[in-house]
Design a protein around this motif. Structure first.
Motif, PDB file in Angstrom:
ATOM      1  N   ARG A 109       9.284   1.542 -10.089  1.00 53.27           N
ATOM      2  CA  ARG A 109       8.935   0.126 -10.209  1.00 53.27           C
ATOM      3  C   ARG A 109      10.163  -0.737 -10.495  1.00 53.27           C
ATOM      4  O   ARG A 109      10.296  -1.842  -9.974  1.00 53.27           O
ATOM      5  CB  ARG A 109       7.890  -0.064 -11.310  1.00 53.27           C
ATOM      6  CG  ARG A 109       6.503   0.459 -10.959  1.00 53.27           C
ATOM      7  CD  ARG A 109       5.509   0.142 -12.073  1.00 53.27           C
ATOM      8  NE  ARG A 109       4.182   0.618 -11.755  1.00 53.27           N
ATOM      9  CZ  ARG A 109       3.296  -0.061 -11.025  1.00 53.27           C
ATOM     10  NH1 ARG A 109       3.619  -1.248 -10.524  1.00 53.27           N
ATOM     11  NH2 ARG A 109       2.092   0.437 -10.790  1.00 53.27           N
ATOM     12  N   ALA A 110      11.063  -0.227 -11.325  1.00 55.60           N
ATOM     13  CA  ALA A 110      12.248  -1.007 -11.701  1.00 55.60           C
ATOM     14  C   ALA A 110      13.136  -1.278 -10.489  1.00 55.60           C
ATOM     15  O   ALA A 110      13.683  -2.383 -10.332  1.00 55.60           O
ATOM     16  CB  ALA A 110      13.030  -0.274 -12.780  1.00 55.60           C
ATOM     17  N   ILE A 111      13.283  -0.285  -9.615  1.00 53.41           N
ATOM     18  CA  ILE A 111      14.091  -0.482  -8.403  1.00 53.41           C
ATOM     19  C   ILE A 111      13.473  -1.556  -7.525  1.00 53.41           C
ATOM     20  O   ILE A 111      14.170  -2.448  -7.012  1.00 53.41           O
ATOM     21  CB  ILE A 111      14.228   0.853  -7.641  1.00 53.41           C
ATOM     22  CG1 ILE A 111      15.130   1.808  -8.424  1.00 53.41           C
ATOM     23  CG2 ILE A 111      14.785   0.622  -6.236  1.00 53.41           C
ATOM     24  CD1 ILE A 111      15.133   3.225  -7.883  1.00 53.41           C
ATOM     25  N   GLY A 112      12.168  -1.516  -7.357  1.00 52.89           N
ATOM     26  CA  GLY A 112      11.487  -2.528  -6.561  1.00 52.89           C
ATOM     27  C   GLY A 112      11.609  -3.919  -7.159  1.00 52.89           C
ATOM     28  O   GLY A 112      11.821  -4.908  -6.439  1.00 52.89           O
ATOM     29  N   GLU A 113      11.501  -4.018  -8.457  1.00 57.46           N
ATOM     30  CA  GLU A 113      11.592  -5.325  -9.124  1.00 57.46           C
ATOM     31  C   GLU A 113      12.997  -5.911  -9.015  1.00 57.46           C
ATOM     32  O   GLU A 113      13.169  -7.118  -8.820  1.00 57.46           O
ATOM     33  CB  GLU A 113      11.183  -5.181 -10.588  1.00 57.46           C
ATOM     34  CG  GLU A 113       9.683  -4.942 -10.767  1.00 57.46           C
ATOM     35  CD  GLU A 113       9.316  -4.489 -12.176  1.00 57.46           C
ATOM     36  OE1 GLU A 113      10.238  -4.380 -13.019  1.00 57.46           O
ATOM     37  OE2 GLU A 113       8.118  -4.235 -12.423  1.00 57.46           O
ATOM     38  N   ARG A 114      14.019  -5.067  -9.140  1.00 54.61           N
ATOM     39  CA  ARG A 114      15.398  -5.563  -9.015  1.00 54.61           C
ATOM     40  C   ARG A 114      15.687  -6.025  -7.586  1.00 54.61           C
ATOM     41  O   ARG A 114      16.367  -7.036  -7.373  1.00 54.61           O
ATOM     42  CB  ARG A 114      16.384  -4.487  -9.456  1.00 54.61           C
ATOM     43  CG  ARG A 114      16.424  -4.262 -10.972  1.00 54.61           C
ATOM     44  CD  ARG A 114      17.601  -3.403 -11.382  1.00 54.61           C
ATOM     45  NE  ARG A 114      17.474  -2.030 -10.934  1.00 54.61           N
ATOM     46  CZ  ARG A 114      16.991  -1.043 -11.683  1.00 54.61           C
ATOM     47  NH1 ARG A 114      16.568  -1.272 -12.924  1.00 54.61           N
ATOM     48  NH2 ARG A 114      16.924   0.201 -11.203  1.00 54.61           N
ATOM     49  N   ALA A 115      15.167  -5.293  -6.593  1.00 51.42           N
ATOM     50  CA  ALA A 115      15.363  -5.692  -5.199  1.00 51.42           C
ATOM     51  C   ALA A 115      14.665  -7.018  -4.924  1.00 51.42           C
ATOM     52  O   ALA A 115      15.211  -7.888  -4.225  1.00 51.42           O
ATOM     53  CB  ALA A 115      14.832  -4.613  -4.257  1.00 51.42           C
ATOM     54  N   GLU A 157      20.381   1.083  -7.609  1.00 46.46           N
ATOM     55  CA  GLU A 157      19.738   0.147  -8.534  1.00 46.46           C
ATOM     56  C   GLU A 157      18.697  -0.728  -7.839  1.00 46.46           C
ATOM     57  O   GLU A 157      17.632  -0.999  -8.389  1.00 46.46           O
ATOM     58  CB  GLU A 157      20.784  -0.744  -9.198  1.00 46.46           C
ATOM     59  CG  GLU A 157      21.759  -0.001 -10.090  1.00 46.46           C
ATOM     60  CD  GLU A 157      22.734  -0.938 -10.784  1.00 46.46           C
ATOM     61  OE1 GLU A 157      22.492  -2.165 -10.759  1.00 46.46           O
ATOM     62  OE2 GLU A 157      23.729  -0.448 -11.347  1.00 46.46           O
ATOM     63  N   GLU A 158      19.020  -1.185  -6.608  1.00 42.79           N
ATOM     64  CA  GLU A 158      18.120  -2.066  -5.871  1.00 42.79           C
ATOM     65  C   GLU A 158      17.639  -1.441  -4.566  1.00 42.79           C
ATOM     66  O   GLU A 158      16.713  -1.962  -3.941  1.00 42.79           O
ATOM     67  CB  GLU A 158      18.830  -3.392  -5.571  1.00 42.79           C
ATOM     68  CG  GLU A 158      19.239  -4.153  -6.829  1.00 42.79           C
ATOM     69  CD  GLU A 158      20.193  -5.297  -6.542  1.00 42.79           C
ATOM     70  OE1 GLU A 158      20.245  -6.244  -7.355  1.00 42.79           O
ATOM     71  OE2 GLU A 158      20.895  -5.259  -5.504  1.00 42.79           O
ATOM     72  N   ILE A 159      18.265  -0.356  -4.165  1.00 43.69           N
ATOM     73  CA  ILE A 159      17.876   0.335  -2.929  1.00 43.69           C
ATOM     74  C   ILE A 159      18.302   1.794  -3.043  1.00 43.69           C
ATOM     75  O   ILE A 159      19.260   2.117  -3.768  1.00 43.69           O
ATOM     76  CB  ILE A 159      18.533  -0.339  -1.701  1.00 43.69           C
ATOM     77  CG1 ILE A 159      17.845   0.102  -0.412  1.00 43.69           C
ATOM     78  CG2 ILE A 159      20.042  -0.061  -1.644  1.00 43.69           C
ATOM     79  CD1 ILE A 159      18.219  -0.752   0.798  1.00 43.69           C
ATOM     80  N   SER A 212       0.816  -1.217   0.000  1.00 43.46           N
ATOM     81  CA  SER A 212       0.000   0.000   0.000  1.00 43.46           C
ATOM     82  C   SER A 212       0.849   1.267   0.000  1.00 43.46           C
ATOM     83  O   SER A 212       0.321   2.366   0.136  1.00 43.46           O
ATOM     84  CB  SER A 212      -0.931   0.006   1.227  1.00 43.46           C
ATOM     85  OG  SER A 212      -1.838  -1.072   1.171  1.00 43.46           O
ATOM     86  N   GLN A 213       2.171   1.112  -0.141  1.00 44.37           N
ATOM     87  CA  GLN A 213       3.093   2.248  -0.125  1.00 44.37           C
ATOM     88  C   GLN A 213       3.770   2.397  -1.493  1.00 44.37           C
ATOM     89  O   GLN A 213       4.088   1.401  -2.129  1.00 44.37           O
ATOM     90  CB  GLN A 213       4.182   2.032   0.934  1.00 44.37           C
ATOM     91  CG  GLN A 213       3.653   1.772   2.336  1.00 44.37           C
ATOM     92  CD  GLN A 213       4.739   1.229   3.251  1.00 44.37           C
ATOM     93  OE1 GLN A 213       5.890   1.627   3.182  1.00 44.37           O
ATOM     94  NE2 GLN A 213       4.352   0.317   4.131  1.00 44.37           N
ATOM     95  N   ARG A 214       4.042   3.624  -1.879  1.00 43.90           N
ATOM     96  CA  ARG A 214       4.865   3.850  -3.069  1.00 43.90           C
ATOM     97  C   ARG A 214       6.323   3.539  -2.759  1.00 43.90           C
ATOM     98  O   ARG A 214       7.041   2.977  -3.583  1.00 43.90           O
ATOM     99  CB  ARG A 214       4.728   5.293  -3.549  1.00 43.90           C
ATOM    100  CG  ARG A 214       3.374   5.638  -4.146  1.00 43.90           C
ATOM    101  CD  ARG A 214       3.287   7.102  -4.580  1.00 43.90           C
ATOM    102  NE  ARG A 214       4.366   7.454  -5.494  1.00 43.90           N
ATOM    103  CZ  ARG A 214       5.257   8.420  -5.278  1.00 43.90           C
ATOM    104  NH1 ARG A 214       5.215   9.142  -4.154  1.00 43.90           N
ATOM    105  NH2 ARG A 214       6.204   8.690  -6.157  1.00 43.90           N
ATOM    106  N   PHE A 215       6.773   3.930  -1.582  1.00 45.06           N
ATOM    107  CA  PHE A 215       8.112   3.645  -1.085  1.00 45.06           C
ATOM    108  C   PHE A 215       7.982   3.225   0.379  1.00 45.06           C
ATOM    109  O   PHE A 215       7.035   3.622   1.058  1.00 45.06           O
ATOM    110  CB  PHE A 215       9.031   4.870  -1.146  1.00 45.06           C
ATOM    111  CG  PHE A 215       9.308   5.384  -2.530  1.00 45.06           C
ATOM    112  CD1 PHE A 215      10.494   5.049  -3.192  1.00 45.06           C
ATOM    113  CD2 PHE A 215       8.409   6.227  -3.176  1.00 45.06           C
ATOM    114  CE1 PHE A 215      10.757   5.538  -4.471  1.00 45.06           C
ATOM    115  CE2 PHE A 215       8.671   6.719  -4.443  1.00 45.06           C
ATOM    116  CZ  PHE A 215       9.842   6.367  -5.093  1.00 45.06           C
ATOM    117  N   LEU A 226      11.407  10.873  -8.711  1.00 44.81           N
ATOM    118  CA  LEU A 226      11.666   9.611  -9.408  1.00 44.81           C
ATOM    119  C   LEU A 226      10.456   9.238 -10.265  1.00 44.81           C
ATOM    120  O   LEU A 226       9.311   9.285  -9.794  1.00 44.81           O
ATOM    121  CB  LEU A 226      11.943   8.502  -8.385  1.00 44.81           C
ATOM    122  CG  LEU A 226      12.822   7.337  -8.833  1.00 44.81           C
ATOM    123  CD1 LEU A 226      14.233   7.828  -9.178  1.00 44.81           C
ATOM    124  CD2 LEU A 226      12.899   6.285  -7.741  1.00 44.81           C
ATOM    125  N   SER A 227      10.695   8.868 -11.498  1.00 46.22           N
ATOM    126  CA  SER A 227       9.590   8.497 -12.380  1.00 46.22           C
ATOM    127  C   SER A 227       8.966   7.184 -11.923  1.00 46.22           C
ATOM    128  O   SER A 227       9.603   6.373 -11.240  1.00 46.22           O
ATOM    129  CB  SER A 227      10.082   8.343 -13.820  1.00 46.22           C
ATOM    130  OG  SER A 227      10.883   7.168 -13.956  1.00 46.22           O
TER     131      SER A 227
END
Length: 360
Positions: free
Chosen positions: A326-332, A302-304, A253-256, A320-321
């Motif tokens: 989303r890409a940072i979250g997916e890589r983490a 990249e991941e955090i 439920s959070q963006r970050f 941040l776009s």
């Protein structure tokens, strides 16, 4: 022991209640995965009032869990289990942990081990003569010292404190429970954690100050024991307690999400919290304070995302776009699934135990 079905006894703070502690989720994942690997696991927990009234998993569906009322009850009912076990693990913060450890080391014919979920805190306590659950004379008798903290601290445990074998066994995440969910975020930034005096200044700097500056932003802090003296900005929602089954929905439920580390853990380095892996497994991008060893777990940028001030936090939240977020979250998430699940920890525990028995 290699390839064998092991009898494992764990004496831990709690597996039945996650109230005000991070131990239960770690033990739940570890015991489940050890059982899946074919081992017999008995978890022994001291029956205390504050967990008895807050048990979110009173009967874990894996392994066998038993409560004991006192040290005398423990000895009377479980001496044979401890004596015959291949591995007996005593955890940090176990009530009367020194007496429990002495009994285990005298009794078991197998491998006595200590699992320190609070290593920097433990060493700080020992340095000031506080032997709440571990004393210096017990450390050489634990043939395997498993630590939530890795890095240089492991060598200190061996060279200065006499541990025969000290190995990292980090916290982990359950990928069956922590997964991404497609939903509209309720908050721009959230934090999940029990109140701590040494974490609060960082929480205030990285989140609350950012909330005061960005009044249109939506923030949330979940966790118990925050004193009434904390002044919460109007746009910071408070949630008193979240049971583990609610954590994944909270992260999603959070963006970050924000990661804040205790002072002892920052000083020691190489001390990830379970919340770090949980949020990453949900694919939610993490904004974190910085400490030595973090870059061995996630690649910064990249991941955090690392923040040192409210301005850093607001830069990530507002600039941040969505694609980059989303890409940072997916890589983490990919990193955690490859290296930091409970299944990985169960396999590592087996390997460490075999090495300790072989004297490696």
């Amino acid at each position: 022991m290699a390839g064998a079905r092991l009898n494992i006894v764990i004496l831990g703070l709690s597996i039945t209640s996650s109230w005000g502690n991070g131990h239960a989720t770690t033990y739940r994942g570890l015991v489940r995965e050890l059982a899946r690997r074919g081992h017999n696991v008995l978890f022994l927990e001291r029956d205390v009032p504050w967990y008895a009234s807050n048990r979110d998993m009173p009967r874990p569906p894996y392994g066998r869990t038993e409560l004991y009322s006192s040290l005398e009850d423990l000895r009377a009912r479980f001496e044979e289990d401890v004596r015959k076990a291949h591995i007996v693990i005593v955890g940090s913060y176990v009530p009367q942990g020194v007496e429990v450890g002495q009994w285990v080391q005298r009794t078991t014919l197998g491998l006595p081990a200590f699992y320190d979920i609070d290593t920097p805190v433990t060493l700080a306590k020992l340095s000031r003569g506080d032997h709440e659950y571990l004393s210096p004379d017990l450390i050489p008798g634990y043939r395997l010292y498993l630590s939530f903290t890795g890095g240089p601290l492991l060598r200190r445990l061996e060279r200065e404190l006499g541990s025969p074998t000290a190995r990292a066994l980090y916290c982990s995440v359950d990928p069956e429970l922590y997964t991404p969910r497609r939903c509209e975020p309720r908050w721009d930034l959230g934090y999940l954690g029990t109140y701590s005096d040494d974490r609060q200044p960082t929480l205030d700097r990285l989140m609350l100050s950012a909330a005061r500056e960005w009044r249109a932003g939506r923030f949330v802090v979940a966790g118990p024991q925050y004193p009434a003296s904390v002044r919460w900005p109007a746009n910071v929602e408070r949630v008193e307690h979240l049971a583990p089954p609610e954590h994944a929905a909270f992260y999603n439920s959070q963006r970050f999400t924000l990661n804040v580390t205790r002072a002892d853990m920052i000083q020691a380095g190489y001390s990830p919290s379970v919340r770090l892996f949980e949020a990453a497994a949900c694919g939610v991008p993490i904004i974190s304070d910085s400490w030595n060893g973090l870059d061995t777990l996630f690649t910064p940028g990249e991941e955090i995302l690392l923040a040192h001030s409210a301005a850093d936090t607001l830069g990530f939240l507002r600039e941040l776009s969505e694609q980059d977020r989303r890409a940072i979250g997916e890589r983490a998430r990919a990193r955690v699934l490859a290296e930091h699940t409970a299944a990985h920890r169960a396999e590592e525990l087996e390997a460490h135990a075999l090495d300790a028995v072989a004297g490696r």
